[in-house]
Design an enzyme around this catalytic site. Structure first.
Site, mmCIF file in Angstrom:
data_model
loop_
_atom_site.group_PDB
_atom_site.id
_atom_site.type_symbol
_atom_site.label_atom_id
_atom_site.label_comp_id
_atom_site.label_asym_id
_atom_site.label_seq_id
_atom_site.Cartn_x
_atom_site.Cartn_y
_atom_site.Cartn_z
ATOM 1 N N CYS A 39 -16.661 -6.879 -18.089
ATOM 2 C CA CYS A 39 -16.710 -7.557 -19.270
ATOM 3 C C CYS A 39 -15.772 -8.604 -19.486
ATOM 4 O O CYS A 39 -15.574 -9.386 -20.094
ATOM 5 C CB CYS A 39 -16.217 -6.449 -20.496
ATOM 6 S SG CYS A 39 -14.462 -5.818 -20.551
ATOM 7 N N GLU A 94 0.959 -1.188 0.053
ATOM 8 C CA GLU A 94 0.065 -0.132 0.007
ATOM 9 C C GLU A 94 0.894 1.276 0.072
ATOM 10 O O GLU A 94 0.663 2.143 0.674
ATOM 11 C CB GLU A 94 -0.992 -0.064 1.252
ATOM 12 C CG GLU A 94 -1.977 -1.074 1.245
ATOM 13 C CD GLU A 94 -3.069 -1.150 0.165
ATOM 14 O OE1 GLU A 94 -2.949 -0.232 -0.632
ATOM 15 O OE2 GLU A 94 -3.738 -2.228 0.310
HETATM 16 MG MG MG Z 1 -2.841 -4.924 -1.915
#
Ligand code: MG
Ligand code: ADP
Length: 199
Positions: free
Chosen positions: A143, A84
């Site tokens: 999709c 992150e």
């Molecule tokens: Mg992650």
């Protein structure tokens, strides 16, 4: 020996954390001394672990500020992982350079774009200075093609950072992505187009 910087970038659900965990595990198999860090802002899952959407995990130290790393970095560490990375400040760039200068292999995983498709610093800058960059892709929930965007499906129209998983975001391709909060696509039929090859 000189260190280096690796970046694992991509949208949400693209397998960034899985890939980070895979590289960390392999370094551990090679008997290297490894440390993983994550921003303390990300409390989605187990506090002292990095966990993928697939629930695999490795131990990680949560940092309130990236500069706190100097209090936690241990003698002899050879590989440092960050998950992150987009939730750390720009200081992550200098910290990564400093670690690499000490001979450490630095692996940063993080979102390269926010939900408005804007570059999400510090990942784009890290991608420019890294020795190695991997761009991961997810599967478009609309999709079934390759997805490089993170579609926001509920929550605030304003915040760049709104930590959440399935509740707020889904992966979309260029065609089905919009940089606004858009309702989640309801899969009432099962007509995803799997005719083109994907990796
Ligand atoms: Mg992650
Ligand atoms: P990231 O860290 O990039 O958000 P993770 O490594 O935590 O991604 O999770 C990747 C896993 O998420 C995949 O292996 C798969 O099991 C799951 N997943 C859920 N939704 C999707 C999607 N739309 N496309 C690809 N994988 C998905």
């Amino acid at each position: 020996m000189s260190g280096w910087i690796e970046v694992i970038a991509g949208s949400m659900y693209s397998g960034k954390t899985e890939e980070l965990i895979r590289r960390i595990r392999r370094a551990q198999f090679a008997k290297m001394k490894v440390q993983v860090f994550k921003p303390a802002i990300d409390q989605r899952y187990h506090e002292t672990h990095v966990t993928s959407h697939d629930q695999t995990q490795v131990h990680a130290v949560p940092l309130l500020s990236i500069l706190d790393i100097w209090d936690y970095l241990e003698e002899g560490t050879q590989v440092v992982g960050f998950d992150e990375g987009q939730f750390f400040s720009m200081d992550l760039v200098k910290v990564s350079r400093d670690l690499a200068a000490r001979g450490i292999r630095v692996i940063v995983a993080g979102l390269d774009m926010d939900w408005k498709a804007q570059p999400f610093e510090p990942i784009p800058t890290l991608m420019a200075i890294a020795e190695d960059v991997t761009k991961q892709r997810a599967i478009c929930m609309s999709c079934g093609q390759l997805a490089t965007y993170t579609q926001k499906t509920s929550g605030s129209e304003n915040a760049q950072v709104e930590v959440g998983a399935q509740d707020f975001y889904e992966a979309r391709c260029r065609l089905h992505f919009t940089p606004t909060v858009e309702q989640q696509i309801m899969h009432t039929d099962n007509k995803l187009d799997f005719s083109l090859p994907r990796t």
